[in-house]
Design an enzyme around this catalytic site. Structure first.
Site, PDB file in Angstrom:
ATOM      1  CG  LEU B  78      -1.744  -1.210   1.404  1.00 10.28           C
ATOM      2  CD1 LEU B  78      -2.433  -1.224   2.766  1.00 10.28           C
ATOM      3  CD2 LEU B  78      -3.009  -1.268   0.017  1.00 10.28           C
ATOM      4  CG  HIS B 194      12.105 -10.443  -2.534  1.00  8.24           C
ATOM      5  ND1 HIS B 194      11.310 -10.252  -3.702  1.00  8.24           N
ATOM      6  CD2 HIS B 194      13.229  -9.854  -3.022  1.00  8.24           C
ATOM      7  CE1 HIS B 194      11.984  -9.767  -4.812  1.00  8.24           C
ATOM      8  NE2 HIS B 194      13.225  -9.442  -4.305  1.00  8.24           N
ATOM      9  CG  HIS B 247       7.142 -12.256  -5.648  1.00  9.38           C
ATOM     10  ND1 HIS B 247       7.011 -10.999  -5.594  1.00  9.38           N
ATOM     11  CD2 HIS B 247       8.375 -12.408  -5.096  1.00  9.38           C
ATOM     12  CE1 HIS B 247       8.107 -10.425  -4.757  1.00  9.38           C
ATOM     13  NE2 HIS B 247       8.786 -11.380  -4.793  1.00  9.38           N
ATOM     14  CG  ASP B 320       4.311  -8.936  -5.862  1.00 14.25           C
ATOM     15  OD1 ASP B 320       4.322  -8.724  -4.885  1.00 14.25           O
ATOM     16  OD2 ASP B 320       4.903  -9.404  -6.768  1.00 14.25           O
TER      17      ASP B 320
END
Lengths: 313, 437
Positions: B78, B194, B247, B320
């Site tokens: 955000l 990540h 991801h 994502d």
């Protein structure tokens, strides 16, 4: 009954009768100390050297007092005043001590196994007063004696050892002693402070105080050293206190007559709340110190009976 | 709060609503029936093939459209706090509602980072204030998401942290990752990684290979992903902790994850729509909207992601969502910011894999609803009576075209600009209130 050991290097490996004998004798010394009487002839002519490579006030003083109450000549060698600072190795120190005809050698060292190494080279009976993160046998004895005086026995008690178990020699000695004597031992702390494969020592592992303290007879807190925070094992002391510091709310998970112990020195507000540490009913921290002298008298007495060098100066 | 202005339905539907003639699909329960669903007091009261409601209950005829649990997007950035020029929570909530998303997990690498309990509580309240979107913030795994000192997981967890991660930054130090996995385990939490070795990724703009060579762009080897995945699987084995890879985009990493799952390790993962819908050719002509992190891959990797979605290796599909403004993107490719807007297209791109025959509708919905709900231990993601009435009603056949500039919300940086899609949200319900459509 197996032969009593010549040194006191570790609790691990001791048989239940050895431990029971030491505790019984220590109990007598506790009564003697309270009565104000002395036995100053028992170690008369014996030399006790306190060899402390790490700072310690209470353990060194406790051994000094124990030796003096039994009549030994007590000498304190602190690292800052010894020739170790000038490059003397541990084994050089051993030959020096042999030449001085020391009978009882109390050693504290930052390296695990240093007392065992020294014991191979000195004539004296060696007493481990804390080596690295290995053991602190006399602390476990005084803890056991304190528990026994309050609970009457050790077997089948539920004992929760809480906090930084990873770095604690006190925890290791207590685990061995209490399991040997038939107690159920739990260790409670964040996973980052629990040693690898700890379950294989025979303990139960808990990561919350609520589960770990449920139904406990004894709550044994450990000191959390500040450098553990710097080392990243615990994010902050406020978080540690919130989840693992002993306060009234967490103590309520244990049995209503559970006693609270701490080997000292305490970090108030980190692993223990002052209100609990100073609670005259639940806290036996003061009594632990008192039993420390009695246990060390018992250990000195027993080891002196087996000294190789039987001549007294 | 002025943020309510866009919500014309705020005061509606608080009492009861009967949605009739819907294809009810609850992936977690394996439910796929034609029928009705009754909402009462913000929760699902009942559903079934021939459900009746008391007289005067408002009714909505779904005309055969699919009614499913609202989507749970387990990875989105955000703009707040710190990057309000890119996206505000209010604008993200609009885009989420239009995309059928009712729960969103927000990354903590904001400015300041979400490493303080008060900041997390603030973000959760801001989500509640939208009236349409539950925001579940991640706590920072390390202070300031800098990869060094572990954050206060216990206190952050109490403040509402759903799990811990450094967001778009990999936890590079093996020791820091080990401690985080170990410490989080004590609180029953997982660590989101990540998966990209920063030392191999530094300075890179595209996946290393022929295309990057032709374009003259600095490359990131695809192995940067599998190297970190392999390491963290070993650390999960060592600590007993739960690592979740975000991801995932390469076949090599997915093979490692498949193996770790077979071994019984606590390893899970998600992927994002670009990695099963696009390949690296999307960056041709230096299209910065297709510059993502991790970068788009070769088509063989895209196919491996599709296969891993179908065989259950991938647990969830997350948007994502990475809001960027024009200034971030109108730069030479290597200098442009990575990241794509993804809230409005999450469902549509996923449905393309259903239309393409790679996934069943229930599989697709599991990846968007019941699987992330289970992973995050939520009571949503289901049509079970008693669950919050967070719902999406969509027509899987209705066509539309993704057009950057016309997407709901502020962020327009969609890598799917120009893509024709089948499957559009008709209505979104949050706790029984219609918040879109």
């Amino acid at each position: 009954m197996p032969t009593p050991p010549r040194h006191l290097l570790a609790i691990e490996g001791l048989e239940p009768p050895h431990i029971a004998d030491m505790l019984d004798l220590a109990e007598n010394y506790a009564l003697l100390n309270r009565s104000g009487k002395t036995q100053r002839d028992l170690l008369k002519g014996r030399t006790l050297i306190n060899l402390f490579f790490e700072d310690s006030t209470r353990t060194r003083t406790s051994f000094e007092l124990a030796g003096k109450r039994l009549g030994a000549d007590v000498i304190n060698m602190a690292v800052s005043t010894s020739s170790v600072n000038k490059g003397e190795t541990l084994l050089d120190t051993a030959s020096t001590l042999n030449a001085m005809q020391c009978d009882l050698l109390v050693i504290r060292h930052a390296q695990s196994g240093a007392p065992a190494l020294l014991s191979q080279k000195v004539e004296a009976a060696v007493i481990n007063a804390g080596d690295g993160t290995h053991e602190h046998p006399t602390q476990a004895l005084l803890d056991a004696l304190t528990i026994r005086r309050h609970k009457g026995h050790l077997d089948n008690l539920v004992i929760a050892i809480c906090g930084d178990v990873l770095h604690s020699r006190v925890a290791r000695s207590n685990i061995h002693l209490l399991l040997t004597m038939g107690a159920r031992v739990r260790i409670v702390g964040p996973p980052t402070l629990i040693p690898a494969e700890a379950a294989r020592l025979g303990v139960e592992i808990f990561h919350t105080m609520r589960e770990g303290l449920a139904g406990a007879d004894v709550v044994m807190m450990l000191r959390l050293q500040k450098e553990r925070m710097a080392g990243g094992l615990v994010p902050s002391s406020r978080e540690f206190f919130r989840f693992f510091g002993l306060d009234a709310e967490k103590l309520a998970y244990a049995k209503s007559d559970a006693i609270v112990m701490h080997p000292g020195p305490m970090n108030r507000g980190v692993e223990i709340d002052s209100a609990i540490a100073d609670d005259p009913v639940r806290s036996v921290i003061g009594e632990q110190v008192e039993m420390g002298v009695a246990c060390r008298m018992a250990v000195l007495d027993l080891l002196a009976r087996n000294l190789r060098r039987n001549t007294r100066i | 709060m002025a943020d309510f202005a866009h919500l014309p339905y705020k005061r509606q539907q608080m009492a009861a609503l009967l949605i009739t003639n819907a294809r009810l699909m609850d992936a977690g329960a394996g439910l796929d029936i034609l029928g009705s669903l009754l909402i009462k007091s913000g929760r699902i009261a009942a559903h079934g093939p021939s459900l009746t409601a008391p007289e005067l209950t408002p009714t909505l005829d779904a005309q055969g459209a699919i009614l499913a649990p609202g989507l749970i997007d387990m990875r989105a950035s955000l703009g707040e706090p710190g990057f309000e020029h890119r996206e505000t929570i209010a604008s993200a909530a609009r885009a989420a509602a239009a995309g059928g998303i009712t729960t969103l997990c927000a990354l903590p690498d904001t400015e300041p980072a979400l490493d303080d309990p008060a900041l997390l509580q603030f973000l959760i309240r801001r989500g509640e204030a939208t009236g349409s979107l539950t925001i579940l913030p991640y706590g920072a795994a390390t202070i300031d998401c800098a990869g060094k000192d572990m954050a206060e997981f216990g206190l952050l967890r109490e403040a509402g942290a759903i799990a811990f991660t450094d967001g778009r930054r990999a936890i590079a130090s093996a020791r820091a990752m080990r401690l985080a996995l170990s410490y989080a385990r004590g609180f029953g939490c997982f660590i989101v990684q990540h998966p990209e070795d920063p030392s191999l990724a530094a300075g890179g703009a595209a996946t290393e290979g022929e295309l990057a060579t032709r374009l003259g762009l600095p490359g990131i080897p695809a192995a940067a992903e599998s190297i970190l995945v392999a390491r963290d699987i070993a650390l999960a084995r060592l600590t007993g902790g739960h690592v979740h890879f975000a991801h995932v985009s390469t076949g090599a990493a997915l093979d490692l994850i498949r193996g770790a799952k077979a071994e019984g390790l606590h390893v899970t993962c998600d992927t994002a729509p670009p990695y099963f819908d696009l390949n690296e050719t999307a960056i041709g002509d230096y299209r910065t909207y297709a510059k993502l992190s991790p970068p788009l891959r070769a088509d063989a990797d895209r196919l491996a992601v599709v296969a891993a979605l179908a065989d259950g290796t991938i647990d969830a599909i997350a948007s994502d969502h990475q809001p960027r403004d024009a200034d971030d993107k109108r730069l030479p490719f290597a200098q442009a910011e990575a990241g794509g807007a993804g809230l409005a297209t999450l469902l549509g791109i996923t449905l393309a894999r259903v239309h393409g025959g790679d996934l069943t509708m229930l599989q697709a919905l599991a990846l968007l609803t019941s699987n992330p709900a289970k992973l995050l231990n939520l009571e949503t993601g289901t049509l079970a009576p008693g669950a919050p009435a967070d719902l999406v009603l969509f027509d899987p056949e209705r066509g539309w075209k993704v057009e950057a500039g016309k997407l709901p919300g502020k962020a327009q940086n969609s890598p799917f600009d120009g893509r024709a899609l089948e499957g559009r949200v008709i209505a979104t319900f949050k706790a029984g209130r219609r918040v879109f459509g």
